[in-house]
Structures are given as structure tokens and as C-alpha cells.
Design an enzyme around this catalytic site. Structure first.
Site, mmCIF file in Angstrom:
data_model
loop_
_atom_site.group_PDB
_atom_site.id
_atom_site.type_symbol
_atom_site.label_atom_id
_atom_site.label_comp_id
_atom_site.label_asym_id
_atom_site.label_seq_id
_atom_site.Cartn_x
_atom_site.Cartn_y
_atom_site.Cartn_z
ATOM 1 N N CYS A 1 0.848 -1.201 0.000
ATOM 2 C CA CYS A 1 0.000 0.000 0.000
ATOM 3 C C CYS A 1 0.883 1.251 0.000
ATOM 4 C CB CYS A 1 -0.903 -0.016 1.234
ATOM 5 S SG CYS A 1 -1.733 1.543 1.538
ATOM 6 N N CYS B 1 0.789 3.185 3.296
ATOM 7 C CA CYS B 1 1.505 2.451 4.351
ATOM 8 C C CYS B 1 3.015 2.615 4.167
ATOM 9 C CB CYS B 1 1.102 0.983 4.352
ATOM 10 S SG CYS B 1 -0.513 0.641 5.076
ATOM 11 N N GLY C 1 -13.770 7.932 -7.163
ATOM 12 C CA GLY C 1 -12.490 8.496 -7.570
ATOM 13 C C GLY C 1 -11.341 8.167 -6.637
ATOM 14 N N HIS D 1 -8.084 8.237 3.472
ATOM 15 C CA HIS D 1 -7.434 9.539 3.594
ATOM 16 C C HIS D 1 -8.453 10.637 3.423
ATOM 17 C CE1 HIS D 1 -7.147 8.138 -0.585
ATOM 18 N NE2 HIS D 1 -7.251 9.401 -0.965
HETATM 19 P P1 AMP Z 1 -7.587 9.673 -4.068
HETATM 20 O O1 AMP Z 1 -7.556 9.850 -5.553
HETATM 21 O O2 AMP Z 1 -8.757 10.313 -3.376
HETATM 22 O O3 AMP Z 1 -7.404 8.228 -3.690
HETATM 23 O O4 AMP Z 1 -6.350 10.480 -3.511
HETATM 24 C C1 AMP Z 1 -5.045 10.008 -3.603
HETATM 25 C C2 AMP Z 1 -4.158 11.221 -3.570
HETATM 26 O O5 AMP Z 1 -2.852 10.784 -3.286
HETATM 27 C C3 AMP Z 1 -4.098 11.989 -4.894
HETATM 28 O O6 AMP Z 1 -4.560 13.317 -4.687
HETATM 29 C C4 AMP Z 1 -2.621 11.925 -5.253
HETATM 30 O O7 AMP Z 1 -2.149 13.123 -5.842
HETATM 31 C C5 AMP Z 1 -1.966 11.660 -3.927
HETATM 32 N N1 AMP Z 1 -0.677 10.988 -3.979
HETATM 33 C C6 AMP Z 1 -0.344 9.909 -4.724
HETATM 34 N N2 AMP Z 1 0.944 9.554 -4.477
HETATM 35 C C7 AMP Z 1 1.410 10.421 -3.549
HETATM 36 C C8 AMP Z 1 2.664 10.580 -2.880
HETATM 37 N N3 AMP Z 1 3.716 9.771 -3.099
HETATM 38 N N4 AMP Z 1 2.793 11.603 -1.986
HETATM 39 C C9 AMP Z 1 1.763 12.430 -1.754
HETATM 40 N N5 AMP Z 1 0.551 12.323 -2.340
HETATM 41 C C10 AMP Z 1 0.379 11.341 -3.219
HETATM 42 ZN ZN ZN Z 2 -2.226 1.309 3.698
#
Ligand code: AMP
Ligand code: ZN
Length: 114
Positions: free
Chosen positions: A4, A7, A92, A99
Site C-alpha cells: 500500500c 503504508c 475516484g 485519507h
Molecule cells: P484519491 O484519488 O482520493 O485516492 O487520492 C489520492 C491522492 O494521493 C491523490 O490526490 C494523489 O495526488 C496523492 N498521492 C499519490 N501519491 C502520492 C505521494 N507519493 N505523496 C503524496 N501524495 C500522493
Molecule cells: Zn495502507
């Protein structure tokens, strides 16, 4: 959860710009910001999403929301802000680890169907 993404961020295997951390909660900047302020607040414990929460998570959820609120204050989002949590494909959700997005720093748009 071994594979993950969030994680791995919790374990420090992937770097992040951390804004808050305690034993249960981590907050870090979104890598692809959708607003001038875009912060993710997550439980350190792996939970798939808001669809899998149970009553055992009541205290944790309150703590996560209060963390978002405190970060909004720290970021001086006095004109308003938004909490978003996406759930599964139609919602989405791209990272299957619960989160909360904190979005702010400008007028946010509407949301709904694409
Ligand atoms: P969701 O699309 O609601 O699942 O949100 C996932 C979020 O994680 C998106 O807004 C991505 O831009 C963000 N994201 C993905 N990889 C990373 C990372 N390595 N560091 C910080 N944010 C990330
Ligand atoms: Zn996780």
C-alpha cells in the site's frame, strides 16, 4: 499492508512532506495539488476507505477530522476549506488507504458527475 502506497509513506519507505505526525495520524502534502493548499490526513493503521469503517474507529475518525481542522487553522484558511474522502472507483479513490483531503486557499469548484 506491504504494497500500500500510504503504508509505505507511514513507514518512511516513500518520502513525503510531513506537516503533522503522532502515533495514530499522519498529515502530508499531496504530490499533485488540486488547490493552493492540498494536504492528506491519514490513519497510520491501514483502513481501506470510509466504506469499511466500523464503530471501533469512532475515536480515530474524530481525531482525523480534528487534525484536518487544526491544519486548516494553521494554514490560515479563514475564508473556507473542504474535506473530501473518495470511495472506490466511482468515488475516484486511487489510493485504497483511507485519507481525508484538506483543500483550500482559493474558491473551490462544484463537484458531481463528470
Ligand atoms: P484519491 O484519488 O482520493 O485516492 O487520492 C489520492 C491522492 O494521493 C491523490 O490526490 C494523489 O495526488 C496523492 N498521492 C499519490 N501519491 C502520492 C505521494 N507519493 N505523496 C503524496 N501524495 C500522493
Ligand atoms: Zn495502507
Amino acid at each position: 499492508m506491504k504494497d500500500c502506497l500510504f503504508c509505505k509513506i507511514v513507514r518512511g519507505e516513500i518520502p513525503s512532506e510531513k506537516l503533522y505526525e503522532d502515533d495514530e495520524v499522519l498529515a502530508f502534502r499531496d504530490i499533485n495539488p488540486a488547490a493552493p493548499v492540498h494536504i492528506l490526513v491519514i490513519p497510520k493503521e491501514h483502513i481501506d476507505g470510509a466504506d469499511t469503517l466500523t464503530s471501533s474507529h469512532e475515536g480515530l475518525i474524530a481525531k482525523l477530522i480534528l487534525t484536518v481542522q487544526r491544519l486548516a487553522e494553521e494554514q490560515k484558511l479563514v475564508q473556507g476549506w473542504r474535506i473530501v474522502t473518495n470511495i472506490r472507483e466511482h468515488g475516484g479513490q486511487t489510493v485504497r488507504h483511507l485519507h481525508f483531503h484538506l483543500l483550500g486557499g482559493g474558491q473551490l469548484g462544484d463537484f458531481g458527475l463528470k
